[in-house]
Design an enzyme around this catalytic site. Structure first.
Site, short mmCIF file in Angstrom:
data_model
loop_
_atom_site.label_atom_id
_atom_site.label_comp_id
_atom_site.label_asym_id
_atom_site.label_seq_id
_atom_site.Cartn_x
_atom_site.Cartn_y
_atom_site.Cartn_z
N ARG A 55 -4.96 -3.93 -22.97
CA ARG A 55 -4.03 -4.48 -23.96
C ARG A 55 -4.09 -6.01 -23.98
NH1 ARG A 55 0.66 -3.10 -21.99
NH2 ARG A 55 1.53 -5.18 -21.78
N TYR A 108 -0.19 -11.20 -50.36
CA TYR A 108 -0.40 -9.76 -50.15
C TYR A 108 0.99 -9.12 -49.94
CZ TYR A 108 -1.56 -5.56 -47.48
OH TYR A 108 -1.64 -4.28 -47.01
N ASP A 180 -3.97 -17.31 -45.07
CA ASP A 180 -4.68 -16.03 -45.04
C ASP A 180 -5.89 -16.19 -45.95
OD1 ASP A 180 -5.63 -13.49 -45.66
OD2 ASP A 180 -3.66 -12.56 -45.40
N LYS A 205 -11.66 -6.31 -43.85
CA LYS A 205 -12.26 -6.54 -45.15
C LYS A 205 -13.68 -7.12 -44.97
CE LYS A 205 -8.30 -5.05 -46.69
NZ LYS A 205 -7.21 -5.38 -45.84
C1 LIG Z 1 -4.98 -10.75 -48.14
C2 LIG Z 1 -4.63 -9.70 -47.12
N1 LIG Z 1 -4.07 -10.07 -45.95
C3 LIG Z 1 -3.73 -9.18 -45.01
C4 LIG Z 1 -3.96 -7.83 -45.20
C5 LIG Z 1 -3.54 -6.86 -44.12
O1 LIG Z 1 -4.67 -6.46 -43.40
P1 LIG Z 1 -4.74 -5.11 -42.54
O2 LIG Z 1 -4.70 -3.98 -43.51
O3 LIG Z 1 -6.03 -5.25 -41.80
O4 LIG Z 1 -3.55 -5.09 -41.64
C6 LIG Z 1 -4.53 -7.39 -46.38
C7 LIG Z 1 -4.77 -5.95 -46.60
O5 LIG Z 1 -5.13 -5.50 -47.68
C8 LIG Z 1 -4.87 -8.34 -47.38
O6 LIG Z 1 -5.42 -7.98 -48.55
#
Ligand SMILES: Cc1ncc(COP(=O)(O)O)c(C=O)c1O
Length: 389
Positions: A55, A108, A180, A205
């Site tokens: 962990r 998001y 992000d 992604k």
């Molecule tokens: C721009 C963005 N940030 C964060 C996330 C969250 O990522 P995760 O699904 O890996 O937790 C996403 C998921 O689609 C996203 O599109």
């Protein structure tokens, strides 16, 4: 100039994505790192180092963390169990009860919910602003503001704002800027060079790139990454060794994949712009995009994400997604295969139609994660599916 006087040549991003740090080889070294599934490690005293218990980290996870730091040009980075794990641990590391965050309103959906509904339950309030206006950030400032948060490019409206004035304002006030940058990947945008302090990725992604793992990453100063790691040891969003190995494997082709995503998406955006069934085509690489100039200045490529608005509205969008044969309808992005989704059914389903409209998500809005298939096949697929709209 003697060899000793020459400045060290830095490896390029494709080399870093494959090798991480370029270092001397040793005999018998595996070319592909082994998956280390051990949940615990020989560890008697702190002198035994960072590998102790799964962990807390594992060799595969540490390896991808180092690679991501090298790609972002940050002091350090840590890979975690999901993008939301990375986002949540970053906010918890930077803000405590009584603190305030200012965030772009283009986020998001889950990040928006975390800031709007969840963090207030822990005593951290957020003001959402229109990121284009520096005055908006200035007006939202409070003595207890600790974080400015943006997403670049934004999900799913694909806006790209200049982070440099926002970062300058933040730094005048001792505020940390977090971004992000999932939609860009480190190949298309290196935010640390633009003055951002902390870069967050959903590594699920583009970094992973094959829609076969869930992971996240935080890149920033050593101090911030240590605090994120300390919190993740407590809250537990560890990245398991198998997912970390797959992530490393995906990252090896990041540069060539992203180059192909960029060219395919450009061709598809230009094609959609000519179709009468489509009222708006949104792609930062198009001269018609409101942020084209700043994206051209700060991005190395315009990315693999294209959004369209269908003239026939939501019903047409449902039919369009239902007719696809090469591309699939699914709510993720950044993989080698083309995926389409409607934010009104997925990431922005929690908002009212009016709230979505204020974010540019109109009826008939379709988000396309353009894959790396042959672009002619994708265009032919979209063309036949548009017939149902
Ligand atoms: C721009 C963005 N940030 C964060 C996330 C969250 O990522 P995760 O699904 O890996 O937790 C996403 C998921 O689609 C996203 O599109």
């Amino acid at each position: 100039m003697s060899d000793e006087q020459k400045p060290a040549r830095l490896p390029g991003p494709a080399t870093v994505a494959i090798h991480g740090a370029v270092e001397a080889k040793r005999s018998g070294q595996p070319i592909v790192p082994p998956i280390v599934r051990s949940a615990t490690f020989q560890w008697a005293t702190p002198e035994d180092g960072e590998l102790r218990y799964g962990r807390y980290g594992n060799p595969n996870q540490l390896l991808v963390g180092r690679k991501i730091a090298a790609l972002e040009g940050s002091e350090a980075a840590v890979a975690l169990g999901s993008g939301m794990g990375a986002t949540a641990m970053t906010f918890l590391a930077l803000a405590e009860a009584g603190d305030h965050i200012v965030a772009s309103k283009y986020l998001y959906g889950a990040t928006h919910t975390l800031l709007e509904r969840e963090l207030p339950r822990r005593g951290v309030e957020t003001t959402f602003v229109e990121p284009e206006s520096l005055a908006g950030w200035q007006d939202a400032l409070q003595p207890n503001t600790r974080v400015f948060h943006v997403e670049l490019p934004t999900n799913p409206s694909l806006r790209f704002f200049d982070p440099r004035p926002i970062a300058a304002l933040a730094h005048e006030h001792g505020i940390t800027v977090t971004c992000d940058a999932t939609f860009a990947s480190p190949m298309n945008f290196r935010g640390i060079e633009a003055g951002i302090d902390v870069i967050i990725h959903s590594a699920t992604k583009y970094l992973g790139g094959h829609s076969d793992l869930i992971a996240g990453a935080v890149a920033g100063t050593r101090g911030l990454v240590e605090e994120v790691s300390r919190l993740s040891r407590l809250y537990g969003p560890a990245l398991d060794p198998d997912a970390a190995w797959l992530l490393d494997r995906g990252m090896r082709t990041l540069e060539v994949r992203v180059a192909r995503h960029n060219t395919n998406a450009t061709a598809i955006a230009e094609w959609f712009e000519t179709k009468e069934e489509v009222v708006t085509t949104i792609y930062p690489g198009l001269p018609s995009h409101p942020d084209h100039a700043i994206a051209a200045e700060l991005m190395n490529g315009f990315g693999g994400m294209v959004s369209i608005v269908l003239a026939g509205g939501g019903d047409a969008a449902d039919r369009f997604l239902g007719e696809l044969k090469v591309a699939s309808a699914a709510p993720s992005l950044g993989g080698v295969e083309t995926l389409l989704s409607q934010p009104r059914h997925t990431s922005h389903a929690h908002l009212s139609p009016g709230e979505r409209e204020a974010l540019g998500i109109l009826e008939g809005f379709v988000r396309i994660s353009v894959g790396i298939e042959n672009v002619e096949d994708l265009i032919a697929d979209f063309d036949q599916a548009l017939g149902s709209c």
